[in-house]
Design an enzyme around this catalytic site. Structure first.
Site, PDB file in Angstrom:
ATOM      1  N   SER A  22      34.297  40.936  48.630  1.00  0.00           N
ATOM      2  CA  SER A  22      35.219  40.822  48.211  1.00  0.00           C
ATOM      3  C   SER A  22      35.512  42.702  47.785  1.00  0.00           C
ATOM      4  CB  SER A  22      34.716  40.401  46.708  1.00  0.00           C
ATOM      5  OG  SER A  22      36.463  39.866  45.693  1.00  0.00           O
ATOM      6  N   PRO A  23      37.319  42.688  48.136  1.00  0.00           N
ATOM      7  CA  PRO A  23      37.434  43.748  47.433  1.00  0.00           C
ATOM      8  C   PRO A  23      36.628  44.638  46.412  1.00  0.00           C
ATOM      9  CG  PRO A  23      39.250  42.400  47.681  1.00  0.00           C
ATOM     10  CD  PRO A  23      38.442  41.967  47.987  1.00  0.00           C
ATOM     11  N   CYS A  25      37.413  48.788  44.260  1.00  0.00           N
ATOM     12  CA  CYS A  25      37.346  49.852  43.733  1.00  0.00           C
ATOM     13  C   CYS A  25      36.073  50.723  43.812  1.00  0.00           C
ATOM     14  CB  CYS A  25      38.067  50.056  43.022  1.00  0.00           C
ATOM     15  SG  CYS A  25      39.543  49.822  43.139  1.00  0.00           S
ATOM     16  N   ALA A  59      41.129  48.306  47.266  1.00  0.00           N
ATOM     17  CA  ALA A  59      42.478  48.524  47.059  1.00  0.00           C
ATOM     18  C   ALA A  59      42.759  49.878  47.254  1.00  0.00           C
ATOM     19  CB  ALA A  59      42.646  48.030  45.504  1.00  0.00           C
ATOM     20  N   GLN A 101      42.449  45.967  52.345  1.00  0.00           N
ATOM     21  CA  GLN A 101      43.434  45.668  50.647  1.00  0.00           C
ATOM     22  C   GLN A 101      44.664  46.865  50.670  1.00  0.00           C
ATOM     23  OE1 GLN A 101      42.835  45.068  46.599  1.00  0.00           O
ATOM     24  NE2 GLN A 101      43.160  42.665  47.066  1.00  0.00           N
ATOM     25  N   TYR A 182      48.561  44.218  39.145  1.00  0.00           N
ATOM     26  CA  TYR A 182      49.321  45.246  39.376  1.00  0.00           C
ATOM     27  C   TYR A 182      50.361  44.984  40.237  1.00  0.00           C
ATOM     28  CZ  TYR A 182      44.827  46.572  38.943  1.00  0.00           C
ATOM     29  OH  TYR A 182      42.947  46.948  38.517  1.00  0.00           O
ATOM     30  N   ARG A 230      46.598  38.446  48.386  1.00  0.00           N
ATOM     31  CA  ARG A 230      45.541  38.038  47.211  1.00  0.00           C
ATOM     32  C   ARG A 230      46.180  37.821  45.827  1.00  0.00           C
ATOM     33  NH1 ARG A 230      39.210  40.473  44.147  1.00  0.00           N
ATOM     34  NH2 ARG A 230      38.612  38.959  45.860  1.00  0.00           N
ATOM     35  N   GLY A 323      31.693  39.391  45.220  1.00  0.00           N
ATOM     36  CA  GLY A 323      31.969  40.641  44.665  1.00  0.00           C
ATOM     37  C   GLY A 323      30.319  41.418  44.007  1.00  0.00           C
ATOM     38  N   ARG A 324      30.868  41.291  42.742  1.00  0.00           N
ATOM     39  CA  ARG A 324      29.046  41.976  42.314  1.00  0.00           C
ATOM     40  C   ARG A 324      27.767  42.055  43.122  1.00  0.00           C
ATOM     41  NH1 ARG A 324      31.643  39.691  36.170  1.00  0.00           N
ATOM     42  NH2 ARG A 324      31.780  38.793  37.999  1.00  0.00           N
TER      43      ARG A 324
END
Ligand SMILES: Cc1cc2nc3c(=O)[nH]c(=O)nc-3n(C[C@H](O)[C@H](O)[C@H](O)COP(=O)(O)O)c2cc1C
Length: 355
Positions: A22-23, A25, A59, A101, A182, A230, A323-324
């Site tokens: 998962s994207p 930052c 991102a 992304q 966003y 997304r 993700g995490r």
């Protein structure tokens, strides 16, 4: 036979399994110039070496003011293209599919990175926070500047330029970030878009930017490369963006070249009541897949290989994004393969020694 480990073909690109990074930052561009540093390559490459099918960058800002934090990746100069090429070449050498992304943070631009001593928005930020309407994210947030119509056109062109650069850098898939409150999501939600021109008001007007964007961005990619988006499938707030809106949007973007919907939720307002729990967003990937007839990705508290397998095998989604759990374990995909009695795909350098 595991469904999670079946390949997925989108246009002319085949992803080796249904698992995506998962994207996320990394807040690690130390010179605040959006250029990848020594952090980004091993971070992304280790997930590829760990068996992940699709490795997505964080991102990545389409212009300098579009960053969340000044340490975010950017893609607005030839220097970015060159540095990002090292990342795609490495990911491909490890058998992963590369994806970027493309993002603009809008009214949520210009914040300190999470581990900074200072918290929240940068007070003396030198760049302008742009948004569809001059409505701050929260009582504590700065009011953004409303985009003019010519500025909206400039923004579309910057997404197009970024897409050209992403293609030149070798990325195989481009994802537009229209989630988490966003900029693109800010246009969709009536909570953040209160414009009175043709970009605000009705559903048609709030989604106009997306239609113009897809018409402009799709031709910037070769035919064989998929275009993903997304979204936040719901704002989780009365009067906000809903799953019904999301389905309608995806149905209308499909003929314009939307190939895949990565289904997240929330982020428009700070006080949403979100029922976070294992797989709590999977229902949205399932609804969009069924109602809009587009492949989808599920994300959010997917941590267990059997849970991921069930999502794919039951047809709720075409991919899972992790993700995490992949920050905890970059080799999550290979661990999942073992848990599901499937042979992990390790680089030869490791495989000959351990299998
Ligand atoms: C450190 C961190 C950074 C993130 N950055 C992004 C991002 O750049 N783009 C995005 O769409 N989501 C971002 N997210 C959200 C994740 O992609 C993911 O949707 C979310 O963490 C839920 O999945 P998980 O439960 O597997 O972590 C970020 C999440 C984390 C934890």
């Amino acid at each position: 036979m595991s469904e999670l480990f079946q390949p997925l073909t989108l246009r002319g690109i085949t992803i080796r399994n249904r698992i995506g990074l998962s994207p996320m930052c990394m807040y690690s561009c130390e010179a605040e110039d959006g250029l990848p540093t020594n952090w980004h390559l091993p971070h992304l490459a280790s997930r590829a070496a760990g068996g992940t099918g699709l490795v997505m960058t964080e991102a990545t800002a389409i212009n300098p003011a579009g960053v969340i934090s000044p340490q975010d990746l950017g893609i607005y100069s030839d220097a970015h293209t060159e540095k990002l090429k090292q990342i795609t070449e490495t990911l491909h050498s490890l058998g992963a599919t590369s994806s970027i992304q493309l993002a603009h943070a809008g009214r949520k631009s210009g914040t300190y990175r999470p581990w900074s001593e200072q918290r929240g928005y940068i007070e003396d930020w030198s760049l302008t926070r742009h948004a569809p309407s001059p409505i701050p994210f929260s009582e504590k947030s700065p009011a953004p500047t409303e985009l003019t119509k010519p500025e909206i056109q400039t923004l579309i062109q910057q997404f197009v330029d970024a897409t050209h650069r992403a293609n030149e850098a070798g990325f195989q898939i481009v994802e537009l970030h229209s989630a988490h409150g966003y900029l693109l999501h800010q246009f969709l939600s009536p909570l953040s878009n209160q414009r009175t021109d043709e970009y605000g008001g009705s559903f048609e007007n709030r989604t106009r930017l997306h239609h113009e964007l897809f018409e402009a961005v799709r031709p910037a990619l070769p035919d064989h490369k998929p275009l993903m988006m997304r979204i936040s499938a719901t704002d989780w707030v009365d009067g906000g963006w809903t799953i019904e809106d999301s389905i309608k949007l995806c149905q209308s973007l499909k003929p314009l070249g939307l190939d895949f919907v990565d289904c997240s939720t929330g982020g428009t307002v700070p006080n949403a009541q979100i029922p976070v729990g294992p797989g709590y967003q999977v229902q949205f990937a399932e609804a969009i897949r069924k109602e809009a007839g587009i492949p989808t990705g599920a994300v959010g508290s997917i941590t267990d290989p059997h849970q991921a397998e069930a999502i794919i095998a039951s047809g709720q989604a075409d991919m899972v994004f992790i993700g995490r759990e992949m920050l905890r374990n970059p080799y999550w995909a290979n661990a999942a393969a073992i848990a599901l009695n499937t042979k992990p795909v390790r680089p030869s350098q490791y495989d000959w020694a351990v299998s």
